[in-house]
Design a protein around this motif. Structure first.
Motif, PDB file in Angstrom:
ATOM      1  N   ALA A 101      -3.538 -10.225   1.132  1.00 61.47           N
ATOM      2  CA  ALA A 101      -2.363 -10.417   1.973  1.00 61.47           C
ATOM      3  C   ALA A 101      -2.581 -11.561   2.964  1.00 61.47           C
ATOM      4  CB  ALA A 101      -2.045  -9.129   2.723  1.00 61.47           C
ATOM      5  N   SER A 102      -1.493 -12.031   3.543  1.00 52.66           N
ATOM      6  CA  SER A 102      -1.515 -13.051   4.598  1.00 52.66           C
ATOM      7  C   SER A 102      -0.897 -12.458   5.865  1.00 52.66           C
ATOM      8  CB  SER A 102      -0.708 -14.285   4.175  1.00 52.66           C
ATOM      9  OG  SER A 102      -1.224 -14.854   2.988  1.00 52.66           O
ATOM     10  N   TYR A 125      -2.987  -0.496   2.623  1.00 54.88           N
ATOM     11  CA  TYR A 125      -3.925  -0.889   3.672  1.00 54.88           C
ATOM     12  C   TYR A 125      -3.147  -1.711   4.699  1.00 54.88           C
ATOM     13  CZ  TYR A 125      -7.091   0.077  -0.247  1.00 54.88           C
ATOM     14  OH  TYR A 125      -7.735   0.662  -1.318  1.00 54.88           O
ATOM     15  N   ALA A 126      -3.283  -1.364   5.977  1.00 52.36           N
ATOM     16  CA  ALA A 126      -2.452  -2.036   6.978  1.00 52.36           C
ATOM     17  C   ALA A 126      -3.170  -2.166   8.310  1.00 52.36           C
ATOM     18  CB  ALA A 126      -1.146  -1.276   7.177  1.00 52.36           C
ATOM     19  N   THR A 127      -2.873  -3.273   8.991  1.00 56.05           N
ATOM     20  CA  THR A 127      -3.295  -3.471  10.373  1.00 56.05           C
ATOM     21  C   THR A 127      -2.280  -4.393  11.038  1.00 56.05           C
ATOM     22  OG1 THR A 127      -5.149  -4.055  11.826  1.00 56.05           O
ATOM     23  CG2 THR A 127      -4.772  -5.472   9.920  1.00 56.05           C
ATOM     24  N   LEU A 159       1.535  -8.833  11.305  1.00 55.98           N
ATOM     25  CA  LEU A 159       1.255  -7.753  10.357  1.00 55.98           C
ATOM     26  C   LEU A 159       0.400  -8.272   9.220  1.00 55.98           C
ATOM     27  CD1 LEU A 159       1.904  -4.857   9.155  1.00 55.98           C
ATOM     28  CD2 LEU A 159       3.795  -5.991   7.945  1.00 55.98           C
ATOM     29  N   LEU A 160      -0.580  -7.458   8.820  1.00 59.66           N
ATOM     30  CA  LEU A 160      -1.380  -7.713   7.623  1.00 59.66           C
ATOM     31  C   LEU A 160      -1.352  -6.426   6.807  1.00 59.66           C
ATOM     32  CD1 LEU A 160      -3.265  -9.840   6.239  1.00 59.66           C
ATOM     33  CD2 LEU A 160      -5.181  -8.593   7.268  1.00 59.66           C
ATOM     34  N   LEU A 161      -0.768  -6.486   5.602  1.00 60.20           N
ATOM     35  CA  LEU A 161      -0.549  -5.281   4.804  1.00 60.20           C
ATOM     36  C   LEU A 161      -0.659  -5.604   3.331  1.00 60.20           C
ATOM     37  CD1 LEU A 161       2.265  -2.651   5.203  1.00 60.20           C
ATOM     38  CD2 LEU A 161       2.031  -3.883   3.041  1.00 60.20           C
ATOM     39  N   GLN A 162      -1.260  -4.686   2.582  1.00 59.72           N
ATOM     40  CA  GLN A 162      -1.231  -4.819   1.136  1.00 59.72           C
ATOM     41  C   GLN A 162      -1.203  -3.443   0.487  1.00 59.72           C
ATOM     42  OE1 GLN A 162      -4.715  -7.329   0.669  1.00 59.72           O
ATOM     43  NE2 GLN A 162      -5.877  -5.645  -0.236  1.00 59.72           N
ATOM     44  N   ARG A 189      -4.766   1.028 -16.610  1.00 56.92           N
ATOM     45  CA  ARG A 189      -5.823   0.407 -15.792  1.00 56.92           C
ATOM     46  C   ARG A 189      -5.481  -0.990 -15.270  1.00 56.92           C
ATOM     47  NH1 ARG A 189     -11.759   2.309 -18.155  1.00 56.92           N
ATOM     48  NH2 ARG A 189     -11.251   4.544 -18.243  1.00 56.92           N
ATOM     49  N   HIS A 190      -4.249  -1.469 -15.482  1.00 53.38           N
ATOM     50  CA  HIS A 190      -3.917  -2.729 -14.820  1.00 53.38           C
ATOM     51  C   HIS A 190      -3.449  -2.433 -13.402  1.00 53.38           C
ATOM     52  CE1 HIS A 190       0.419  -1.977 -15.600  1.00 53.38           C
ATOM     53  NE2 HIS A 190       0.648  -2.911 -14.690  1.00 53.38           N
ATOM     54  N   GLU A 191      -3.485  -3.432 -12.540  1.00 54.84           N
ATOM     55  CA  GLU A 191      -3.158  -3.272 -11.131  1.00 54.84           C
ATOM     56  C   GLU A 191      -2.053  -4.239 -10.720  1.00 54.84           C
ATOM     57  OE1 GLU A 191      -7.483  -1.855  -9.345  1.00 54.84           O
ATOM     58  OE2 GLU A 191      -6.794  -3.904  -8.981  1.00 54.84           O
ATOM     59  N   GLU A 192      -1.360  -3.872  -9.665  1.00 55.32           N
ATOM     60  CA  GLU A 192      -0.309  -4.708  -9.086  1.00 55.32           C
ATOM     61  C   GLU A 192      -0.448  -4.664  -7.576  1.00 55.32           C
ATOM     62  OE1 GLU A 192       4.599  -5.072  -9.122  1.00 55.32           O
ATOM     63  OE2 GLU A 192       3.587  -3.411 -10.143  1.00 55.32           O
ATOM     64  N   TRP A 193      -0.198  -5.802  -6.934  1.00 55.21           N
ATOM     65  CA  TRP A 193      -0.344  -5.889  -5.475  1.00 55.21           C
ATOM     66  C   TRP A 193       0.983  -6.293  -4.848  1.00 55.21           C
ATOM     67  CZ3 TRP A 193      -4.892  -4.563  -3.124  1.00 55.21           C
ATOM     68  CH2 TRP A 193      -6.019  -4.457  -3.959  1.00 55.21           C
ATOM     69  N   ILE A 194       1.376  -5.574  -3.815  1.00 57.02           N
ATOM     70  CA  ILE A 194       2.490  -5.969  -2.951  1.00 57.02           C
ATOM     71  C   ILE A 194       1.870  -6.274  -1.594  1.00 57.02           C
ATOM     72  CG2 ILE A 194       4.555  -5.192  -1.731  1.00 57.02           C
ATOM     73  CD1 ILE A 194       3.694  -3.799  -5.140  1.00 57.02           C
ATOM     74  N   VAL A 195       2.062  -7.500  -1.093  1.00 51.86           N
ATOM     75  CA  VAL A 195       1.331  -7.940   0.094  1.00 51.86           C
ATOM     76  C   VAL A 195       2.284  -8.500   1.136  1.00 51.86           C
ATOM     77  CG1 VAL A 195      -0.691  -8.469  -1.308  1.00 51.86           C
ATOM     78  CG2 VAL A 195       0.956 -10.287  -0.795  1.00 51.86           C
ATOM     79  N   SER A 196       1.783  -8.588   2.369  1.00 56.91           N
ATOM     80  CA  SER A 196       2.540  -9.273   3.418  1.00 56.91           C
ATOM     81  C   SER A 196       2.485 -10.766   3.141  1.00 56.91           C
ATOM     82  CB  SER A 196       1.972  -8.950   4.799  1.00 56.91           C
ATOM     83  OG  SER A 196       0.573  -9.174   4.850  1.00 56.91           O
TER      84      SER A 196
END
Length: 298
Positions: free
Chosen positions: A122-123, A159-161, A237-240, A248-255
């Motif tokens: 994430a950014s 995961y977030a901060t 915000l930093l979140l993913q 077993r494949h993965e996907e990411w949603i990010v800030s």
């Protein structure tokens, strides 16, 4: 007449904890400390030995063997080096002073956090509007709509901060029950983050993540002089979100730049002054699917 009743001593193991918690997520130590309680149907029963076994999806990671010890608090994991986001399950059995052996305990678990900076995909994002650092500002409302890919999702970890405080929701339901996350730190040196299991909150089709940011200790009034902006002037915000599928494949949603931001009914909030809330500015359904977000900003 008093009848003397002799009972067979029965021992079992309960209250399994890892790093003080039951089945914790986001552990960041390579040797998590394990604790348990010896339970018996008689008094004065003590532990004389224990055995721990730990496994992950691939099989057994570590077996302590029988250890002659009465220790049942903060026993460190002794297996191979653990990986980011690795899920481990563990059990323990024990022997009492007379050599009686318990059954294996119920299975407990822990899950590792993100152990390296490179694990963060994430950014940092912040609302794209001008703010005067000398006055209080409304709380930013951040929104991200997404659609999971095809296939069965077996786990979803968020995961977030934040720089400041954050409150999370998914599809209108609050995520977690902690207040004032991510907690106070010396922001110039480190930030805490939290890990959430949101698998059960996902729905087919459109899903919406909502985040409200607050000044908190970061830029709110703080210290003996009640000085604002002690650590910074802009909230962020930093979140993913990591989605794992059955194949077993993965996907990411990010800030990232694809999030939307708007001002909402929280006009002002900080610790010494409290919160000002204008109900006329409520945005019903802002963190749910189907909301008209055309008035929000990127």
């Amino acid at each position: 007449m008093i009848k003397n009743i002799r009972r067979n001593t029965k021992i079992q193991i309960g209250d399994l904890r890892c790093e003080y918690a039951h089945n914790p997520l986001g552990i960041d130590t390579q040797k998590p400390r394990l604790s348990w309680k010896l339970e018996a149907n008689r008094r004065a029963v003590v532990q004389s030995a224990y055995q721990i076994r730990v496994r992950d999806q691939a099989g057994e990671l570590w077996n302590s063997g029988k250890i002659e010890s009465d220790q049942s608090i903060h026993v460190p994991y002794g297996g191979p080096i653990l990986r980011s986001a690795q899920r481990c399950e563990w059990q323990v059995r024990a022997w009492d002073g007379a050599g009686r052996q318990s059954e294996w305990s119920e299975v407990a678990s822990w899950e590792m956090g993100l152990l390296a900076t490179s694990d963060w995909k994430a950014s940092w994002i912040e609302p794209d509007w001008d703010e005067d650092p000398h006055v209080s500002h409304p709380a930013p409302y951040l929104r991200k709509s997404f659609r999971p890919g095809a296939g069965e999702i077996v786990s979803a970890r968020l995961y977030a901060t934040a720089r400041g405080l954050y409150e999370l929701s998914l599809n209108g339901q609050r995520v977690g029950n902690a207040l004032f996350t991510p907690g106070f730190t010396s922001y110039a040196h480190r930030l805490q983050y939290q890990t959430y299991d949101i698998t059960s909150l996902l729905v087919p089709g459109e899903n919406v993540l909502g985040v409200i940011l607050g000044d908190g200790w970061y830029r709110g009034k703080y210290g003996p002089r009640q000085k604002p902006n002690l650590y910074g002037e802009r909230l962020g915000l930093l979140l993913q979100l990591n989605l794992r599928y059955a194949d077993r494949h993965e996907e990411w949603i990010v800030s990232d730049a694809g999030w939307l931001a708007s001002r909402g009914p929280i006009i002002k909030s900080n610790f010494p002054d409290g919160e000002i809330y204008d109900a006329r500015l409520e945005m019903s359904g802002w963190d749910r699917p189907g909301f008209d977000a055309s008035a929000c900003q990127h």
